[in-house]
Design a protein around this motif. Structure first.
Motif, mmCIF file in Angstrom:
data_model
loop_
_atom_site.group_PDB
_atom_site.id
_atom_site.type_symbol
_atom_site.label_atom_id
_atom_site.label_comp_id
_atom_site.label_asym_id
_atom_site.label_seq_id
_atom_site.Cartn_x
_atom_site.Cartn_y
_atom_site.Cartn_z
ATOM 1 N N PRO A 177 -72.035 5.993 -60.271
ATOM 2 C CA PRO A 177 -70.771 6.477 -59.720
ATOM 3 C C PRO A 177 -69.577 5.580 -60.011
ATOM 4 C CG PRO A 177 -72.172 5.623 -57.974
ATOM 5 C CD PRO A 177 -73.010 5.684 -59.215
ATOM 6 N N ALA A 178 -69.819 4.310 -60.323
ATOM 7 C CA ALA A 178 -68.709 3.455 -60.742
ATOM 8 C C ALA A 178 -68.135 3.962 -62.053
ATOM 9 C CB ALA A 178 -69.170 2.007 -60.879
ATOM 10 N N LEU A 179 -69.013 4.322 -62.988
ATOM 11 C CA LEU A 179 -68.553 4.864 -64.258
ATOM 12 C C LEU A 179 -67.857 6.209 -64.065
ATOM 13 C CD1 LEU A 179 -71.606 3.986 -66.538
ATOM 14 C CD2 LEU A 179 -69.363 2.882 -66.503
ATOM 15 N N GLY A 180 -68.287 6.972 -63.063
ATOM 16 C CA GLY A 180 -67.618 8.234 -62.770
ATOM 17 C C GLY A 180 -66.235 8.041 -62.200
ATOM 18 N N GLN A 181 -66.069 6.995 -61.383
ATOM 19 C CA GLN A 181 -64.777 6.785 -60.722
ATOM 20 C C GLN A 181 -63.753 6.086 -61.608
ATOM 21 O OE1 GLN A 181 -64.929 4.556 -57.033
ATOM 22 N NE2 GLN A 181 -62.716 4.532 -56.821
ATOM 23 N N ILE A 182 -64.197 5.206 -62.486
ATOM 24 C CA ILE A 182 -63.251 4.392 -63.261
ATOM 25 C C ILE A 182 -62.210 5.235 -64.007
ATOM 26 C CG2 ILE A 182 -63.110 2.852 -65.272
ATOM 27 C CD1 ILE A 182 -65.663 1.464 -64.124
ATOM 28 N N PRO A 183 -62.581 6.363 -64.659
ATOM 29 C CA PRO A 183 -61.546 7.135 -65.359
ATOM 30 C C PRO A 183 -60.784 8.124 -64.487
ATOM 31 C CG PRO A 183 -63.692 8.030 -65.864
ATOM 32 C CD PRO A 183 -63.937 6.824 -65.012
ATOM 33 N N GLN A 184 -61.005 8.100 -63.175
ATOM 34 C CA GLN A 184 -60.311 9.065 -62.317
ATOM 35 C C GLN A 184 -58.797 8.970 -62.477
ATOM 36 O OE1 GLN A 184 -58.351 8.547 -59.353
ATOM 37 N NE2 GLN A 184 -58.214 10.698 -58.777
ATOM 38 N N ASN A 185 -58.268 7.762 -62.413
ATOM 39 C CA ASN A 185 -56.825 7.607 -62.545
ATOM 40 C C ASN A 185 -56.346 7.822 -63.975
ATOM 41 O OD1 ASN A 185 -55.530 6.729 -59.884
ATOM 42 N ND2 ASN A 185 -57.354 5.461 -59.953
ATOM 43 N N LYS A 237 -50.217 -4.797 -56.674
ATOM 44 C CA LYS A 237 -51.001 -3.601 -56.395
ATOM 45 C C LYS A 237 -52.439 -3.980 -56.052
ATOM 46 C CE LYS A 237 -47.777 -0.563 -57.613
ATOM 47 N NZ LYS A 237 -47.312 0.546 -56.733
ATOM 48 N N PHE A 238 -53.118 -3.056 -55.369
ATOM 49 C CA PHE A 238 -54.544 -3.228 -55.112
ATOM 50 C C PHE A 238 -55.226 -1.890 -55.381
ATOM 51 C CE2 PHE A 238 -58.328 -4.306 -52.400
ATOM 52 C CZ PHE A 238 -58.687 -5.443 -53.100
ATOM 53 N N TYR A 239 -56.557 -1.854 -55.268
ATOM 54 C CA TYR A 239 -57.326 -0.650 -55.598
ATOM 55 C C TYR A 239 -57.007 -0.183 -57.025
ATOM 56 C CZ TYR A 239 -57.584 -0.695 -50.496
ATOM 57 O OH TYR A 239 -57.760 -1.074 -49.189
ATOM 58 N N SER A 240 -56.847 -1.134 -57.935
ATOM 59 C CA SER A 240 -56.445 -0.822 -59.312
ATOM 60 C C SER A 240 -57.646 -0.408 -60.157
ATOM 61 C CB SER A 240 -55.747 -2.031 -59.938
ATOM 62 O OG SER A 240 -54.622 -2.420 -59.190
ATOM 63 N N THR A 241 -58.304 0.656 -59.737
ATOM 64 C CA THR A 241 -59.504 1.114 -60.432
ATOM 65 C C THR A 241 -59.185 1.435 -61.892
ATOM 66 O OG1 THR A 241 -60.322 2.058 -58.373
ATOM 67 C CG2 THR A 241 -61.370 2.805 -60.404
ATOM 68 N N GLY A 242 -59.968 0.869 -62.792
ATOM 69 C CA GLY A 242 -59.788 1.128 -64.205
ATOM 70 C C GLY A 242 -58.922 0.130 -64.928
ATOM 71 N N ALA A 243 -58.107 -0.637 -64.200
ATOM 72 C CA ALA A 243 -57.163 -1.539 -64.860
ATOM 73 C C ALA A 243 -57.864 -2.643 -65.643
ATOM 74 C CB ALA A 243 -56.206 -2.136 -63.829
ATOM 75 N N LEU A 244 -58.974 -3.144 -65.132
ATOM 76 C CA LEU A 244 -59.706 -4.209 -65.823
ATOM 77 C C LEU A 244 -60.222 -3.773 -67.191
ATOM 78 C CD1 LEU A 244 -61.871 -5.918 -63.062
ATOM 79 C CD2 LEU A 244 -60.368 -7.100 -64.656
ATOM 80 N N PHE A 245 -60.388 -2.469 -67.377
ATOM 81 C CA PHE A 245 -61.002 -1.952 -68.588
ATOM 82 C C PHE A 245 -59.993 -1.262 -69.508
ATOM 83 C CE2 PHE A 245 -63.678 -1.540 -64.817
ATOM 84 C CZ PHE A 245 -64.760 -2.345 -65.148
ATOM 85 N N ALA A 246 -58.719 -1.286 -69.134
ATOM 86 C CA ALA A 246 -57.731 -0.416 -69.760
ATOM 87 C C ALA A 246 -56.898 -1.102 -70.839
ATOM 88 C CB ALA A 246 -56.793 0.149 -68.686
ATOM 89 N N GLN A 247 -56.407 -0.278 -71.763
ATOM 90 C CA GLN A 247 -55.385 -0.719 -72.711
ATOM 91 C C GLN A 247 -53.976 -0.451 -72.174
ATOM 92 O OE1 GLN A 247 -58.151 1.223 -73.937
ATOM 93 N NE2 GLN A 247 -59.081 -0.761 -74.346
ATOM 94 N N TRP A 248 -53.886 0.510 -71.271
ATOM 95 C CA TRP A 248 -52.597 0.884 -70.668
ATOM 96 C C TRP A 248 -52.763 0.913 -69.154
ATOM 97 C CZ3 TRP A 248 -48.624 1.369 -74.065
ATOM 98 C CH2 TRP A 248 -48.963 1.587 -75.413
#
Length: 406
Positions: free
Chosen positions: A92-100, A162-173
């Motif tokens: 479910p972590a992989l499912g949530q990361i691209p939500q944003n 900011k907090f709850y920055s889901t996906g930011a650690l893995f992102a290019q943008w």
């Protein structure tokens, strides 16, 4: 705590160009077993899934909502929800990361200029990942923001935390939601390696442990005016599907958790659990009380599954023709799905431990991760308010409030 790793900006594989809904579903099913294989260990050791995320985005699944006129498959939102549920059942972590990521692509779809859409949609199709710097801690409500967007020459400066920055650690943008002097909200699509932008791995929740949903610090970050897109206009100015879409993906994550929990319960009870001494049966899987509970859980899961599919179709209809009524109907359909998927995720992950027995609590199995993930993710926004929205809609003809990805 660690800052954004160098690996995020490294050379990556060019993503597959997916052309249809069925191809998207087939690829999700093909990826899921590999993602599931190490999910328990990643959770237990809190090993962030950089390799898995790279494989996920390279598969082309992160570009499936890009409109056809820009070269994408433009799959239905019902398909996006099912793809998310398939991946979430694996991890479910992989499912949530691209939500944003998908949420921000929809912001671009409804509020971006033609030039912005062409540029960022092409980046998504190439495999670039969009994180988020949306929510903040310490404000009066989740819709209040302190992060500022101030003019500076041909562009703007961003300042805030900011907090709850889901996906930011893995992102290019990293799209940053910030307010202008008149309190209007905008999204600044900021490159992850921009000077002054720091992503901090300080996410310490007991569930969804590997989403990397920590802090993003913005210290006088410069962003070009061409990268700034209206945000609040997607909710306040007119009805759009941005809010319902964001919530639909969250519901799909919870459905995936429920599927995985029930599958693990079935496997454990069939293969390892012992019957209770008073049951009079030889196998735990023949215990009538266990059978009753499994039957109820299966029914709840199927109902949640159907409601999610129906909600996806409703969001599709609202995207095709957006007005107050169609978007409200989509929001209500998604609220039903959110309520149902929340309940089954919590029920399945709790009953798993009850039905499987004491040995299921051993650390080596890490089955408690299902409950921890469900309990954490379902707190994203209070499901009790979904029932209020649904009841008010049907009883009093009151349209639901329009929110972003709370």
């Amino acid at each position: 705590m660690s800052a954004l790793p160098d690996s995020v900006s490294s050379v990556r594989r060019v993503a597959t160009r997916i052309e249809s809904d069925q191809q998207a579903l087939d690829i999700a099913h093909a990826l899921a077993p590999a993602f599931a294989e190490g999910a328990a260990e990643r959770d237990r050791d809190r090993r962030l899934p950089f390799d898995e995320i790279e494989a996920y985005s390279a598969s082309g699944l992160w570009g499936i909502t890009v409109p056809r006129e820009f070269g994408g498959a433009q799959v239905s939102f019902a398909t996006l929800a099912e793809v998310t549920a398939i991946i979430s059942a694996a991890d479910p972590a992989l499912g949530q990361i691209p939500q944003n990521h998908f949420f921000m692509l929809d912001v671009l779809r409804v509020n971006g200029t033609r030039e912005q859409q062409a540029f960022y949609f092409e980046r998504a199709l190439a495999g670039d990942r969009f994180g988020n710097a949306l929510s903040e801690r310490g404000t009066k409500t989740v819709r209040d923001y302190r992060t500022t967007l101030t003019p500076d020459g041909a562009g703007f400066r961003l300042n805030g935390t900011k907090f709850y920055s889901t996906g930011a650690l893995f992102a290019q943008w990293i799209p940053v939601v910030a307010k202008a002097a008149d309190d209007t909200l905008y999204v600044a699509f900021t490159a992850a390696d921009t000077p002054g932008l720091t992503v901090i791995d300080d996410w310490s929740s007991f569930g969804q442990r590997t989403t990397g949903s920590g802090s993003t610090v913005l210290d006088d970050v410069y962003v070009d005016a061409a990268a700034v897109v209206p945000y609040s206009a997607a909710f306040d100015a007119r009805p759009t599907t941005v809010g319902p879409l964001g919530q639909l993906i969250h519901a799909a994550v919870d459905l995936g958790i429920a599927r995985a929990a029930l599958a693990d319960a079935r496997r454990f009870v069939r293969e390892r659990s012992r019957p209770w001494v008073d049951s009079g049966v030889e196998r735990a899987s023949d215990d009538p009380l266990t059978l009753e509970l499994f039957g109820k859980l299966a029914l709840q899961l199927d109902a949640a599954d159907a409601l999610l599919e129906r909600a996806g179709r409703s969001v599709d209809a609202a995207a095709a023709q957006s007005d107050e009524r169609t978007v409200a109907a989509a929001s209500i359909a998604v609220a039903k799905a959110r309520a149902a998927t929340t309940e089954i995720a919590l029920q399945a992950s709790t009953r798993l431990l009850e039905l499987a027995g004491t040995q299921s609590t051993l650390r080596e199995h890490n089955l408690d991760r299902h409950w921890r993930n469900a309990r954490t993710h379902t707190l994203h926004d209070p499901v009790r308010w979904k029932y209020i929205a649904v009841g008010n809609y049907y009883l009093n003809d009151v349209l639901p409030p329009r929110h972003g990805a709370l």
